[in-house]
Design an enzyme around this catalytic site. Structure first.
Site, mmCIF file in Angstrom:
data_model
loop_
_atom_site.group_PDB
_atom_site.id
_atom_site.type_symbol
_atom_site.label_atom_id
_atom_site.label_comp_id
_atom_site.label_asym_id
_atom_site.label_seq_id
_atom_site.Cartn_x
_atom_site.Cartn_y
_atom_site.Cartn_z
ATOM 1 N N ASP A 38 -6.426 5.958 -3.341
ATOM 2 C CA ASP A 38 -6.129 6.618 -4.773
ATOM 3 C C ASP A 38 -7.590 6.163 -5.550
ATOM 4 O OD1 ASP A 38 -3.272 7.494 -6.413
ATOM 5 O OD2 ASP A 38 -5.111 6.873 -7.427
ATOM 6 N N THR A 41 -6.822 7.290 -11.510
ATOM 7 C CA THR A 41 -7.229 7.924 -12.674
ATOM 8 C C THR A 41 -5.986 7.323 -13.896
ATOM 9 O OG1 THR A 41 -5.539 9.576 -12.313
ATOM 10 C CG2 THR A 41 -7.441 10.270 -11.445
ATOM 11 N N ILE A 65 -10.888 11.464 -3.614
ATOM 12 C CA ILE A 65 -10.871 12.444 -2.406
ATOM 13 C C ILE A 65 -11.918 13.334 -2.412
ATOM 14 C CG2 ILE A 65 -8.383 12.274 -1.917
ATOM 15 C CD1 ILE A 65 -8.119 15.080 -3.373
ATOM 16 N N THR A 128 3.857 22.503 -4.465
ATOM 17 C CA THR A 128 4.706 22.749 -5.846
ATOM 18 C C THR A 128 5.469 24.137 -5.742
ATOM 19 O OG1 THR A 128 4.744 22.827 -8.093
ATOM 20 C CG2 THR A 128 2.600 23.073 -7.286
ATOM 21 N N ASP A 129 6.379 24.290 -6.264
ATOM 22 C CA ASP A 129 7.152 25.488 -6.610
ATOM 23 C C ASP A 129 6.548 26.088 -7.710
ATOM 24 O OD1 ASP A 129 7.939 23.839 -8.691
ATOM 25 O OD2 ASP A 129 10.110 24.358 -8.422
ATOM 26 N N GLU A 130 5.505 25.680 -8.272
ATOM 27 C CA GLU A 130 4.927 26.328 -9.387
ATOM 28 C C GLU A 130 3.889 27.382 -8.892
ATOM 29 O OE1 GLU A 130 3.824 24.017 -12.891
ATOM 30 O OE2 GLU A 130 5.212 22.491 -12.226
ATOM 31 N N ALA A 154 -2.347 27.151 -10.465
ATOM 32 C CA ALA A 154 -3.494 28.216 -9.795
ATOM 33 C C ALA A 154 -4.198 27.076 -8.956
ATOM 34 C CB ALA A 154 -4.462 28.785 -10.553
ATOM 35 N N LYS A 156 -3.464 24.414 -7.692
ATOM 36 C CA LYS A 156 -2.287 23.901 -6.365
ATOM 37 C C LYS A 156 -2.454 25.020 -5.200
ATOM 38 C CE LYS A 156 -0.474 20.601 -5.773
ATOM 39 N NZ LYS A 156 -0.975 19.227 -5.173
ATOM 40 N N PRO A 207 10.342 15.967 -28.104
ATOM 41 C CA PRO A 207 9.696 17.101 -28.358
ATOM 42 C C PRO A 207 10.079 18.335 -27.634
ATOM 43 C CG PRO A 207 8.236 15.863 -27.375
ATOM 44 C CD PRO A 207 9.451 14.892 -27.626
ATOM 45 N N ARG A 275 4.726 25.912 -25.128
ATOM 46 C CA ARG A 275 3.634 25.960 -24.326
ATOM 47 C C ARG A 275 3.105 27.031 -24.090
ATOM 48 N NH1 ARG A 275 5.094 23.129 -18.717
ATOM 49 N NH2 ARG A 275 4.621 21.160 -19.530
HETATM 50 P P1 NAD Z 1 0.835 11.701 -10.493
HETATM 51 O O1 NAD Z 1 -0.096 12.425 -11.418
HETATM 52 O O2 NAD Z 1 1.672 10.651 -10.641
HETATM 53 O O3 NAD Z 1 -0.235 11.289 -9.275
HETATM 54 C C1 NAD Z 1 -1.433 11.529 -8.935
HETATM 55 C C2 NAD Z 1 -2.145 10.549 -8.159
HETATM 56 O O4 NAD Z 1 -3.362 11.080 -7.798
HETATM 57 C C3 NAD Z 1 -2.639 9.377 -9.180
HETATM 58 O O5 NAD Z 1 -2.352 8.105 -8.553
HETATM 59 C C4 NAD Z 1 -3.988 9.643 -9.296
HETATM 60 O O6 NAD Z 1 -4.847 8.442 -9.548
HETATM 61 C C5 NAD Z 1 -4.512 10.045 -8.062
HETATM 62 N N1 NAD Z 1 -5.579 11.019 -7.887
HETATM 63 C C6 NAD Z 1 -6.062 11.721 -8.917
HETATM 64 N N2 NAD Z 1 -7.128 12.386 -8.644
HETATM 65 C C7 NAD Z 1 -7.650 11.630 -7.258
HETATM 66 C C8 NAD Z 1 -8.607 11.974 -6.740
HETATM 67 N N3 NAD Z 1 -9.828 12.511 -7.070
HETATM 68 N N4 NAD Z 1 -8.867 11.067 -5.615
HETATM 69 C C9 NAD Z 1 -8.005 10.157 -5.251
HETATM 70 N N5 NAD Z 1 -6.773 10.164 -6.078
HETATM 71 C C10 NAD Z 1 -6.534 10.657 -6.931
HETATM 72 O O7 NAD Z 1 1.647 12.827 -9.789
HETATM 73 P P2 NAD Z 1 2.692 13.284 -8.882
HETATM 74 O O8 NAD Z 1 3.930 13.671 -9.824
HETATM 75 O O9 NAD Z 1 3.249 11.800 -8.123
HETATM 76 O O10 NAD Z 1 2.697 14.298 -7.872
HETATM 77 C C11 NAD Z 1 1.955 14.080 -6.536
HETATM 78 C C12 NAD Z 1 1.716 15.281 -5.774
HETATM 79 O O11 NAD Z 1 2.913 16.101 -5.772
HETATM 80 C C13 NAD Z 1 0.862 16.358 -6.735
HETATM 81 O O12 NAD Z 1 -0.090 16.925 -5.741
HETATM 82 C C14 NAD Z 1 1.740 17.287 -7.154
HETATM 83 O O13 NAD Z 1 0.823 18.573 -7.652
HETATM 84 C C15 NAD Z 1 2.913 17.248 -6.256
HETATM 85 N N6 NAD Z 1 4.151 17.734 -6.906
HETATM 86 C C16 NAD Z 1 4.414 17.061 -7.944
HETATM 87 C C17 NAD Z 1 5.737 17.269 -8.418
HETATM 88 C C18 NAD Z 1 6.370 16.639 -9.660
HETATM 89 O O14 NAD Z 1 7.385 17.111 -10.180
HETATM 90 N N7 NAD Z 1 5.936 15.547 -10.323
HETATM 91 C C19 NAD Z 1 6.493 18.464 -8.184
HETATM 92 C C20 NAD Z 1 6.066 19.022 -6.721
HETATM 93 C C21 NAD Z 1 4.875 18.543 -6.365
HETATM 94 P P1 TYD Z 2 7.093 19.018 -17.028
HETATM 95 O O1 TYD Z 2 7.789 17.588 -17.023
HETATM 96 O O2 TYD Z 2 5.714 18.975 -17.747
HETATM 97 O O3 TYD Z 2 6.947 19.720 -15.827
HETATM 98 P P2 TYD Z 2 6.536 21.169 -15.357
HETATM 99 O O4 TYD Z 2 5.840 21.955 -16.704
HETATM 100 O O5 TYD Z 2 5.491 21.088 -14.288
HETATM 101 O O6 TYD Z 2 7.640 21.950 -14.971
HETATM 102 O O7 TYD Z 2 7.882 19.816 -17.991
HETATM 103 C C1 TYD Z 2 9.313 20.356 -17.867
HETATM 104 C C2 TYD Z 2 9.870 21.266 -18.496
HETATM 105 O O8 TYD Z 2 10.056 20.445 -19.973
HETATM 106 C C3 TYD Z 2 8.957 22.236 -18.785
HETATM 107 O O9 TYD Z 2 9.438 23.499 -19.106
HETATM 108 C C4 TYD Z 2 8.118 21.932 -20.058
HETATM 109 C C5 TYD Z 2 9.281 21.242 -20.947
HETATM 110 N N1 TYD Z 2 8.737 20.105 -21.679
HETATM 111 C C6 TYD Z 2 9.221 19.930 -23.168
HETATM 112 O O10 TYD Z 2 9.908 20.807 -23.393
HETATM 113 N N2 TYD Z 2 8.682 19.088 -23.911
HETATM 114 C C7 TYD Z 2 7.849 18.105 -23.570
HETATM 115 O O11 TYD Z 2 7.525 16.889 -24.249
HETATM 116 C C8 TYD Z 2 7.356 18.061 -21.915
HETATM 117 C C9 TYD Z 2 6.369 16.995 -21.556
HETATM 118 C C10 TYD Z 2 7.858 19.133 -21.337
#
Ligand code: NAD
Ligand code: TYD
Length: 347
Positions: A38, A41, A65, A128-130, A154, A156, A207, A275
């Site tokens: 890692d 960041t 990475i 991600t589902d996004e 985009a 991802k 918010p 947003r």
């Molecule tokens: P996060 O932001 O908490 O963690 C990301 C990690 O990647 C951090 O520890 C960061 O230091 C590390 N990182 C960033 N750039 C790097 C680099 N260049 N080299 C090495 N390490 C690096 O994210 P998360 O929420 O744990 O998500 C993890 C993965 O799952 C991501 O790929 C995200 O797209 C995917 N994902 C997240 C969600 C969600 O809801 N959080 C849902 C679906 C998929």
């Molecule tokens: P987020 O946790 O940023 O996940 P994603 O955008 O990847 O789905 O946001 C989840 C939803 O909540 C999204 O519709 C944006 C909304 N949101 C707010 O309304 N207020 C906030 O402060 C944040 C961070 C998100």
């Protein structure tokens, strides 16, 4: 973990939210070697991994990475790569997209290159589902077209296409998982649920972007991690697996449930500017992964309760994150006034 096919792992992005929960699950399951790689960041946090130091199988390597030499070295002795490393926050991608392209696409390509060169047995791309974009009705299936609408999604989607290219071209044994909105312990307090929980604790405004009627399918982090494990162990090479919690909720309903659980005042709710390009809805069909024996085990209400309790008990984990780098960033970029400034991205 019982008898498993893969036992020695490189977990990239393992100091973040989902990756640290996943590394812990691997070690608890008796993995032989778990190297967390890692960059640390703003989102990566060694405190997420503190309890893992007791496992002899665990190793931490700080690295990027995008750096082929560092990746090659960390991969020594590993059978599988599980790639969590990413820039993961949509709002940040609206302010500056270049880090998203760099880490999410280029970084993934560096990992793929190393995986082919070193004969890695399995590559898991955590996506991600996004990538499906806004889904007005129905449920996204794995073969639906990619229609990402934010720089984050985009990037991802781009990473997924690179994974597919290396699988097709070089025969890399790779799978992609597409998880839905995940929540639970160790999530950085910029995302909806931990931001709202910690703001309630601090009596700060909550918010709500736009009308708050946007819907997400919420997935508890341990259910997400189990889904990745099942797909890694039993998934078909080249295949994609949706992982969704089956808990579709509108943002305002999530916030109301939290306020109810925490006994917080509804007066904290503050509607702010929407947003840009905000996706209204994501929803997943998870039949493909369910056919491999996975099911989400945590109800939304139960998962939220556990998450609130975790943040209540772990103020020493999140308070420094909100006091330091995050607060400066947040004050600069969030809230109605800041969002209006998005006309000049990266400025
Ligand atoms: P996060 O932001 O908490 O963690 C990301 C990690 O990647 C951090 O520890 C960061 O230091 C590390 N990182 C960033 N750039 C790097 C680099 N260049 N080299 C090495 N390490 C690096 O994210 P998360 O929420 O744990 O998500 C993890 C993965 O799952 C991501 O790929 C995200 O797209 C995917 N994902 C997240 C969600 C969600 O809801 N959080 C849902 C679906 C998929
Ligand atoms: P987020 O946790 O940023 O996940 P994603 O955008 O990847 O789905 O946001 C989840 C939803 O909540 C999204 O519709 C944006 C909304 N949101 C707010 O309304 N207020 C906030 O402060 C944040 C961070 C998100």
């Amino acid at each position: 973990m019982g008898e498993t096919r893969y036992r020695r792992f490189l977990v990239t992005g393992g100091a973040g939210f989902i990756g640290s929960n996943f590394a812990r699950m691997l070690l608890q399951g008796g993995a032989e070697r778990v190297v967390v790689f890692d960059k640390i960041t703003y989102a990566g946090n060694p405190a997420n991994l503190r309890d893992l130091a007791d496992y002899p199988a665990y190793e931490f390597v700080q690295g990027d990475i995008c750096d082929p030499a560092a990746v090659g070295k960390a991969l020594e002795g590993c059978q599988a790569i599980v790639n969590f490393a990413a820039e993961s926050h949509v709002d940040r991608s609206l302010l500056s997209a270049s880090e998203f392209i760099q880490t999410n696409i280029l970084g993934t390509q560096v990992l793929l290159e190393a995986a082919v060169r070193l004969g890695i047995e399995r590559f898991v791309q955590v996506s991600t589902d996004e990538v499906y974009g806004d889904v007005a009705e129905g449920y996204s299936r794995e073969d639906d077209p990619l229609r990402p609408r934010s720089p984050y999604s985009a990037s991802k989607a781009g990473a997924e296409l690179m994974v597919n290219a290396y699988a097709e071209t070089y025969g890399l044994n790779a799978i992609v998982t597409r998880g839905s909105n995940t929540y639970g312990p160790y999530q950085f307090p910029e995302k909806l649920i931990p931001l709202m929980i910690t703001n309630v604790f601090e009596s700060l405004p909550l918010p709500v972007y736009g009308d708050g009627q946007q819907a997400r399918d919420w997935l508890y982090v341990l259910d997400h991690c189990r889904g990745i494990l099942v797909a890694m162990e039993r998934g078909e090479p080249g295949q994609i697996y949706n992982i969704g919690g089956g808990n579709e909720r509108r943002n305002l309903d999530v916030i109301m449930t939290l306020l109810d659980l925490m006994d917080g005042p509804t007066e904290l709710i503050t509607h702010v500017e929407d947003r840009l390009g905000h996706d209204r809805r994501y929803a997943l069909s998870t039949e493909r992964l369910q056919a491999l024996g996975w099911r989400p085990e945590t109800s939304f209400e139960e998962g939220l309760r556990e998450t609130v309790e975790w943040y209540r008990a772990n103020g020493s984990w999140w308070r420094p994150l909100k006091d330091g780098r995050f607060t400066a960033y947040y004050q600069q970029n969030y809230g109605a006034r800041a969002r209006l400034n998005l006309e000049t991205p990266g400025a």
